[in-house]
Design an enzyme around this catalytic site. Structure first.
Site, PDB file in Angstrom:
ATOM      1  N   GLU A  72       0.734  -0.733   0.093  1.00  0.00           N
ATOM      2  CA  GLU A  72      -0.309   0.254  -0.391  1.00  0.00           C
ATOM      3  C   GLU A  72       0.856   1.392  -0.298  1.00  0.00           C
ATOM      4  O   GLU A  72       0.233   2.061   0.131  1.00  0.00           O
ATOM      5  CB  GLU A  72      -0.828  -0.044   1.550  1.00  0.00           C
ATOM      6  CG  GLU A  72      -2.512  -0.918   1.259  1.00  0.00           C
ATOM      7  CD  GLU A  72      -2.583  -1.287   2.219  1.00  0.00           C
ATOM      8  OE1 GLU A  72      -2.654   0.036   2.628  1.00  0.00           O
ATOM      9  OE2 GLU A  72      -3.952  -2.468   2.280  1.00  0.00           O
ATOM     10  N   GLU A  87      -5.861  -8.022  -1.134  1.00  0.00           N
ATOM     11  CA  GLU A  87      -6.268  -7.935   0.134  1.00  0.00           C
ATOM     12  C   GLU A  87      -7.027  -7.002  -0.131  1.00  0.00           C
ATOM     13  O   GLU A  87      -7.925  -7.006  -0.473  1.00  0.00           O
ATOM     14  CB  GLU A  87      -5.395  -6.752   0.962  1.00  0.00           C
ATOM     15  CG  GLU A  87      -5.732  -6.990   1.724  1.00  0.00           C
ATOM     16  CD  GLU A  87      -4.196  -5.451   3.237  1.00  0.00           C
ATOM     17  OE1 GLU A  87      -3.480  -5.994   2.810  1.00  0.00           O
ATOM     18  OE2 GLU A  87      -5.120  -5.030   3.992  1.00  0.00           O
TER      19      GLU A  87
END
Ligand SMILES: *[C@@H]1O[C@H](CO)[C@@H](O)[C@H](O)[C@H]1NC(C)=O
Ligand SMILES: *[C@@H]1O[C@H](CO)[C@@H](O)[C@H](O)[C@H]1NC(C)=O
Ligand SMILES: *[C@@H]1O[C@H](CO)[C@@H](O)[C@H](O)[C@H]1NC(C)=O
Ligand SMILES: *[C@@H]1O[C@H](CO)[C@@H](O)[C@H](O)[C@H]1NC(C)=O
Ligand SMILES: *[C@@H]1O[C@H](CO)[C@@H](O)[C@H](O)[C@H]1NC(C)=O
Ligand SMILES: *[C@@H]1O[C@H](CO)[C@@H](O)[C@H](O)[C@H]1NC(C)=O
Ligand SMILES: *[C@@H]1O[C@H](CO)[C@@H](O)[C@H](O)[C@H]1NC(C)=O
Length: 666
Positions: free
Chosen positions: A180, A256
């Site tokens: 991320e 995810e």
């Protein structure tokens, strides 16, 4: 809303005239197949989400692992993704690195190696993925990015992959970039080059574990980058993808997803995204954050796992609905199977997917989740209407001659709270190649030619109990498989077992904070180190610990109680912190930063000597002892009213702890 024309261009067959009370859907492989299915997985880490699992006693620990990984038993997960520990806070704690320092290597820290081995033991075919969140400070060379010195970072990551094989016989299948955070094309190419040079051609690259962009566009514009990336992994895609991602013709994964409280609303979210990530977004793998809720529930995102195991002291665990929702797909379709092109939405809401092994087997998964009861917290999926409906499926192509299908059924029940999960019903007889299902809302069905489904079970685990009020650990009795002491949840820094063979006793076996430099962080780690333990509801208690400052003159250490926060908010933790320093002073503060001072003075403490600290809080008053003698008392504590016990250090420095104990009154 009604998809008159499906993705493949197949007509939505029945138009529900007066004689027909069922809408009709075709399942056919003759028109060609869709994408290859790559599996459903769980993510351990990002961070420390499996922390408490390792401390479960047998047989409970093995039972939990069976519910997660054992084929044809429970979730039967096909992918295990783990964090490559980076010594820094990554949501619910820190995970230790295999290289704390530049000249240091150890492949037995933490629990991810152990977890991967246990998963492989149960399912030798499980796909393994590694992904870094944070890195030890030396990797960044003083910068807070892993890409300033890409050769060092590549070395660090490839070393982890090689260590997995060398010390645990684990073949890592996929490696990610930086969770991320931004990616760096030069780094990705260098990673591929180095993997190939190291004989690790089999290890494929996932990029970039963030949003669909800018990675998709980068792959379209940079042919060399396109060549080295195998999978585009997006997080929390809300079941949708973007045109550029499809144009790359890469595998698309929701690498995810979920991140939702694991009651039945969470189970409903999971059911919806497992189907619709393919139907809407052509994603062929979905990975749950997280694998298992094995961290203190009062940390961030409590119980956001496929099941719950947050009480190693009692042995209690809970097999939550997402386990059985996963089984609806994983027990009846394996990685390597292929989706049919005939997948889509149901006319009155809900969706269906169909998969085949290419040898005549067919698995159909249908879900009719209503919005109110299947809200995914990240991102909240848009509302839509679902109502009871009859659905007729027509089997064509290779499936035209199927005469019966096994039926597995789940029904969420939010009114009378009497749900059914993963129950086998009588086989469905197929006549004229069609069958009709009466679908209610909030149901999941699997219809399949496979006869191998099993709803595994074990006797009920022990009842749930709070963390013991009386707790001691002298760090002498250790499980040699692990480097961390039970129940301590590191929030900044890493606290490891340590042996000092030259110590004459009684401090040969201690716990030591070992991170000596601020890591390349992923979250806002504190400037101090801290590990929390116990019951967040505790108000009145005594914490005692022997401490050994290793840094002369400038070192410092604390014990604490009523610590209110950890995770990504750890910098702002409040509580009662009792510090002693190598310069001969002490301090009592209301915060981890050490800014709100409740008491201070001389203590005579110094480095290289063991001291015993005792902190007692009762109502609004705190008092402290040093080596058994009162040092300060009646410090007034108005807030917080409750929280964990903790130990920690003044900065990133070496400090040892021994003979830790808690006596909690309430
Ligand atoms: C692993 O995969 C192979 C081939 O795909 C299959 O034959 C075998 O049964 C699988 N093993 C397990 C334990 O699922
Ligand atoms: C379906 O799968 C089973 C088990 O893998 C296999 O034995 C069988 O040949 C396959 N095909 C059909 C049509 O059942
Ligand atoms: C759901 O149904 C209601 C009433 O039939 C309608 O007003 C609403 O617009 C529908 N919502 C969606 C998202 O289709
Ligand atoms: C489904 O079919 C059954 C039997 O034909 C019928 O009684 C029922 O009303 C139908 N349900 C819906 C929602 O159309
Ligand atoms: C180990 O113990 C010896 C003897 O007490 C002491 O001098 C030394 O500082 C200790 N080392 C560490 C790292 O604690
Ligand atoms: C903690 O102690 C204070 C003062 O004795 C008391 O008022 C309070 O009820 C205690 N807390 C609990 C949870 O028992
Ligand atoms: C540990 O602390 C307990 C009291 O909590 C004490 O009785 C014991 O002697 C201590 N052990 C060592 C090795 O200091």
């Amino acid at each position: 809303m009604i998809p008159r024309v499906l993705y493949s261009g197949i007509l939505w067959v029945c138009s529900c005239l007066w004689l027909c009370n069922a809408d009709s859907y075709v399942l056919d492989d003759k028109i060609g197949l869709g994408r290859q299915f790559d599996g459903i997985g769980g993510l351990s880490g990002g961070g420390a989400t499996s922390r408490l699992l390792v401390n479960y006693a047998e047989p409970y620990r093995s039972q939990i692992l069976d519910y997660l990984f054992k084929p044809n038993f429970g979730a039967s997960l096909q992918i295990l993704k783990v964090e490559i520990g980076g010594d820094a806070q990554t949501t619910d704690g820190t995970e230790p690195s295999h290289m704390h320092y530049e000249n240091d290597e150890n492949y037995f820290r933490g629990y991810e190696w152990w977890l991967m081995r246990e998963a492989k033991k149960r399912n030798p075919n499980i796909t393994l993925i590694g992904l870094p969140w944070a890195f030890p400070g030396w990797v960044g060379h003083g910068t807070n990015t892993p890409f300033e010195y890409p050769d060092i970072t590549v070395f660090y990551v490839v070393t982890w992959i090689i260590g997995a094989k060398q010390y645990h016989d684990l073949d890592i299948d996929y490696i990610g970039i930086w969770n991320e955070r931004k990616f760096d094309s030069k780094y990705i190419k260098l990673l591929r080059y180095t993997l190939d040079k190291s004989g690790l051609e089999r290890v494929k690259i996932i990029a970039s574990d963030n949003l669909w962009q800018p990675i998709s566009l980068s792959l379209l514009l940079d042919p060399e980058l396109h060549k080295v990336v195998e999978v585009i992994g997006a997080h929390y895609p809300g079941t949708n993808t973007v045109l550029d991602a499809l144009k790359t013709e890469k595998k698309l994964w929701s690498s995810e997803d979920y991140s939702t409280y694991n009651d039945d609303v969470g189970g409903g979210c999971w059911a919806r995204i497992l189907n619709q990530n393919y139907v809407n977004g052509r994603m062929t793998s979905t990975i749950s954050w997280n694998l298992i809720a094995s961290y203190y529930e009062d940390l961030s995102f409590g119980r956001n796992g496929l099941m719950t195991a947050e009480e190693p002291w009692s042995g209690n665990y809970v097999v939550e609905s997402p386990i059985w929702i996963t089984a609806h797909t994983t027990q009846f379709a394996q990685p390597g199977w292929t989706y049919l092109q005939t997948v889509g939405h149901l006319s009155q809401g809900g969706s269906y997917v169909a998969l085949t092994d290419g040898k005549g087997n067919l698995t159909v998964v249908i879900e009719t989740m209503t919005h109110d009861h299947s809200i995914c917290i990240r991102p909240p999926l848009p509302a839509y209407n679902v109502s009871a409906q009859n659905a007729t499926f027509q089997l064509k192509g290779s499936f035209g001659s199927i005469s019966a299908l096994q039926v597995w059924h789940s029904k969420f029940d939010f009114k009378t709270k009497n749900p059914t999960f993963f129950k086998q019903l009588s086989p469905m007889k197929i006549s004229d190649g069609t069958f009709t299902l009466e679908l209610d809302v909030d149901e999941v069905y699997t219809l399949t030619t496979l006869t191998t489904g099993v709803k595994g079970s074990y006797p009920a685990p022990p009842a749930s109990t709070p963390f013991p009020k009386s707790y001691k650990d002298d760090f002498n009795v250790r499980n040699p498989a692990f480097t961390e002491a039970p129940d301590f949840a590191d929030q900044t820094g890493v606290f490891e077992y340590y042996i000092n063979l030259t110590d004459p006793g009684p401090h040969v076996f201690t716990l030591r904070q070992v991170v000596t430099q601020r890591p390349v962080t992923w979250a806002a780690d504190a400037d101090q180190t801290i590990s929390v333990i116990g019951d967040h509801n505790w108000q009145n208690l005594t914490v005692t610990c022997d401490v050994y400052i290793e840094t002369p003159k400038t070192g410092g250490v604390f014990i604490a109680a009523r610590v209110d926060k950890g995770g990504e908010s750890v910098r702002n933790a409040k509580g009662v912190f009792y510090w002693v320093y190598a310069d001969g002073t002490y301090k009592v503060t209301n915060d981890l930063r050490g800014q709100t001072v409740l008491a201070e003075g001389q203590s005579g403490t110094r480095a290289g000597v063991w001291h015993t600290l005792t902190l007692t809080i009762e109502g609004q008053y705190a008092s402290g002892m040093l080596n058994g003698y009162p040092l300060w008392k009646n410090a007034v504590v108005l807030e917080p009213k409750n929280g964990w016990a903790a130990i920690g250090t003044q900065t990133f420095e070496l400090v040892q702890f021994d003979n830790f104990s808690i006596e909690a009154k309430s």
